[in-house]
Write an enzyme that holds these catalytic residues in place. Structure first.
Site, PDB file in Angstrom:
ATOM      1  N   GLY A 256      88.111 -28.545  88.539  1.00  0.00           N
ATOM      2  CA  GLY A 256      89.164 -28.191  89.291  1.00  0.00           C
ATOM      3  C   GLY A 256      90.286 -29.275  89.705  1.00  0.00           C
ATOM      4  N   ASN A 257      90.028 -30.539  89.645  1.00  0.00           N
ATOM      5  CA  ASN A 257      90.867 -31.610  90.100  1.00  0.00           C
ATOM      6  C   ASN A 257      91.868 -31.874  88.839  1.00  0.00           C
ATOM      7  OD1 ASN A 257      89.050 -32.768  88.171  1.00  0.00           O
ATOM      8  ND2 ASN A 257      89.708 -34.781  88.633  1.00  0.00           N
TER       9      ASN A 257
ATOM     10  N   LYS B  42      77.659 -16.745  95.466  1.00  0.00           N
ATOM     11  CA  LYS B  42      78.800 -17.488  95.304  1.00  0.00           C
ATOM     12  C   LYS B  42      80.078 -17.117  96.338  1.00  0.00           C
ATOM     13  CE  LYS B  42      82.279 -19.767  93.146  1.00  0.00           C
ATOM     14  NZ  LYS B  42      82.282 -21.388  93.178  1.00  0.00           N
TER      15      LYS B  42
ATOM     16  N   LYS C  89      82.088 -21.637  85.454  1.00  0.00           N
ATOM     17  CA  LYS C  89      82.802 -22.383  84.145  1.00  0.00           C
ATOM     18  C   LYS C  89      82.238 -23.195  83.204  1.00  0.00           C
ATOM     19  CE  LYS C  89      84.735 -26.490  84.691  1.00  0.00           C
ATOM     20  NZ  LYS C  89      83.952 -27.023  85.652  1.00  0.00           N
TER      21      LYS C  89
ATOM     22  N   LYS D 217      76.550 -27.997  85.316  1.00  0.00           N
ATOM     23  CA  LYS D 217      77.238 -29.123  84.304  1.00  0.00           C
ATOM     24  C   LYS D 217      75.883 -29.360  83.509  1.00  0.00           C
ATOM     25  CE  LYS D 217      81.202 -30.587  87.056  1.00  0.00           C
ATOM     26  NZ  LYS D 217      81.881 -29.230  86.866  1.00  0.00           N
TER      27      LYS D 217
HETATM   28  P1  ADP Z   1      84.551 -29.210  88.956  1.00  0.00           P
HETATM   29  O1  ADP Z   1      85.708 -28.577  89.596  1.00  0.00           O
HETATM   30  O2  ADP Z   1      84.907 -30.513  88.096  1.00  0.00           O
HETATM   31  O3  ADP Z   1      83.457 -28.364  88.405  1.00  0.00           O
HETATM   32  P2  ADP Z   1      82.475 -29.688  90.998  1.00  0.00           P
HETATM   33  O4  ADP Z   1      82.907 -30.093  92.515  1.00  0.00           O
HETATM   34  O5  ADP Z   1      81.959 -28.570  90.888  1.00  0.00           O
HETATM   35  O6  ADP Z   1      83.750 -30.192  90.342  1.00  0.00           O
HETATM   36  O7  ADP Z   1      81.498 -30.782  90.625  1.00  0.00           O
HETATM   37  C1  ADP Z   1      81.758 -32.180  90.670  1.00  0.00           C
HETATM   38  C2  ADP Z   1      81.030 -32.774  91.912  1.00  0.00           C
HETATM   39  O8  ADP Z   1      79.706 -32.849  91.708  1.00  0.00           O
HETATM   40  C3  ADP Z   1      81.314 -34.353  92.338  1.00  0.00           C
HETATM   41  O9  ADP Z   1      82.585 -34.366  92.891  1.00  0.00           O
HETATM   42  C4  ADP Z   1      80.325 -34.284  93.105  1.00  0.00           C
HETATM   43  O10 ADP Z   1      80.666 -34.463  94.446  1.00  0.00           O
HETATM   44  C5  ADP Z   1      79.155 -33.528  92.843  1.00  0.00           C
HETATM   45  N1  ADP Z   1      77.860 -33.746  92.445  1.00  0.00           N
HETATM   46  C6  ADP Z   1      76.599 -33.393  92.647  1.00  0.00           C
HETATM   47  N2  ADP Z   1      75.540 -33.878  92.498  1.00  0.00           N
HETATM   48  C7  ADP Z   1      75.821 -35.032  91.721  1.00  0.00           C
HETATM   49  C8  ADP Z   1      75.325 -36.017  91.154  1.00  0.00           C
HETATM   50  N3  ADP Z   1      74.005 -35.924  90.951  1.00  0.00           N
HETATM   51  N4  ADP Z   1      76.192 -36.916  90.339  1.00  0.00           N
HETATM   52  C9  ADP Z   1      77.509 -36.884  90.573  1.00  0.00           C
HETATM   53  N5  ADP Z   1      78.227 -36.016  91.112  1.00  0.00           N
HETATM   54  C10 ADP Z   1      77.517 -35.230  91.650  1.00  0.00           C
HETATM   55 MG    MG Z   2      82.349 -26.809  89.524  1.00  0.00          MG
END
Ligand code: ADP
Ligand code: MG
Length: 318
Positions: free
Chosen positions: A10-11, A129, A218, A280
């Site tokens: 998203g960023n 969701k 995604k 992820k």
């Molecule tokens: P994106 O839009 O890139 O999919 P998300 O917010 O879905 O972003 O996923 C990234 C986020 O996952 C990070 O900002 C962090 O807050 C969170 N996160 C959850 N568990 C972990 C972990 N074990 N290590 C690192 N980040 C984590």
């Molecule tokens: Mg995400």
């Protein structure tokens, strides 16, 4: 030179503190594309997918607001398709402009991508969701009457606007436009596909496809795209440089490298949160189990260093 499938978070399009104006999003996408061009200049071939959470959320609000003006709201599959066009356009234009500046003549194109899901996916029984705006209890009741198939849940403790529509998030089975995408990529086109997890569709008894109201993760859809384009590297770019153990706790520890078995163990121990880092890691595990060799999770800024092996969390076969 490697073929790299990049999943943008998203960023890459909108920062958390931003409203999401045209200018903000174009600026972010330009910055993102500058990072991508660095990889292209190193000789790598890119295939791109991306998230759409904030953009789909805004469009959903616009759908609802339009009702009072007599404009019929479009369902979630169409909203996903709209954001694929929107974000694909922004990436295409910025990438083309930057490539031109570098004297590189590489075609870029976005594919409106359908992703097959199963009607029997357990998430259709218990949608997980949250999408769109927050509602009060009264608003939630009214909306439930207007849309008989909507599921609205209380998503925050307390009173006020604490209700939200929840939709199924089924597992992606396959990319419908696989052949077209594969041929384009093999022909050297930079393809943007499966945006926002793809347009969710189900197959009817007669074999035809039909859109369905759901949202696909995604990163998991990105993994299915990887099975189509067979990249050397599956690179997930988000807002953290590495995945952590004990994330957010005083003893949190960055992970430089983990095998499939280790990743599965950490996942089961709950180190990766379900709506963010969890999918992820699941996507990386699936990619490697399918036959992929390298999967990396890192931040947009560290993409080049991570490809060079200097940072990021690298997930590797056992
Ligand atoms: P994106 O839009 O890139 O999919 P998300 O917010 O879905 O972003 O996923 C990234 C986020 O996952 C990070 O900002 C962090 O807050 C969170 N996160 C959850 N568990 C972990 C972990 N074990 N290590 C690192 N980040 C984590
Ligand atoms: Mg995400």
């Amino acid at each position: 030179m490697a073929r790299i499938l990049i999943a943008l978070g998203g960023n890459a399009i909108k920062q958390a503190h931003e409203k999401g104006t045209y200018e903000e999003q174009m600026r972010n996408v330009r910055y993102t594309c500058e990072r991508l061009v660095e990889l292209i200049k190193m000789g790598h071939q890119l295939v791109i997918t991306h998230g759409n959470g904030p953009q789909a959320g805004a469009l959903l609000i616009q759908q609802e607001t339009g009702v009072s003006l007599g404009i019929p709201p479009q369902p979630l599959d169409v909203v996903n398709a709209m954001t694929q066009g929107q974000i694909g356009y922004m990436i295409q234009q910025n990438l083309m402009n930057l490539l031109k500046k570098e004297g590189l003549n590489i075609p870029v194109a976005t594919v409106a991508t359908q992703v097959l899901v199963s009607k029997d996916d357990p998430d259709f029984q218990d949608p997980s969701k949250p999408v769109g705006p927050f509602y009060t209890k009264e608003e939630a009741e009214k909306l439930k009457q207007e849309h008989s198939h909507w599921v609205i849940k209380k998503v925050k403790p307390g009173e006020g606007k604490v209700y939200r529509r929840v939709v199924p998030s089924p597992d992606p089975i396959k990319i419908v436009e696989a052949d077209a995408i594969r041929r384009m990529v093999d022909a050297g086109i930079i393809v943007i596909a499966s945006g926002g997890g793809g347009i969710p569709v189900v197959e009817k008894e007669d074999g035809t496809l039909e859109g369905i109201e759901a949202v696909i993760d995604k990163d998991k859809a990105g993994e299915r795209l990887a099975e189509v384009v067979e990249p050397d590297i599956f690179l997930i770019l988000t807002d953290v440089e590495k995945a952590y153990l004990n994330y957010g706790k005083p003893d949190q520890k960055p992970i430089d490298r983990m095998t499939i078995s280790e990743a599965k163990k950490y996942l089961a121990e709950g180190h990766f949160l379900p709506g963010s880092m969890g999918p992820k890691v699941v996507a990386c595990i699936r990619f490697l189990e399918w036959g992929g060799k390298r999967a990396i999770i890192t931040s947009l800024d560290k993409a080049v260093e991570a490809i060079e092996g200097k940072t990021g969390t690298h997930i590797v076969p056992d």
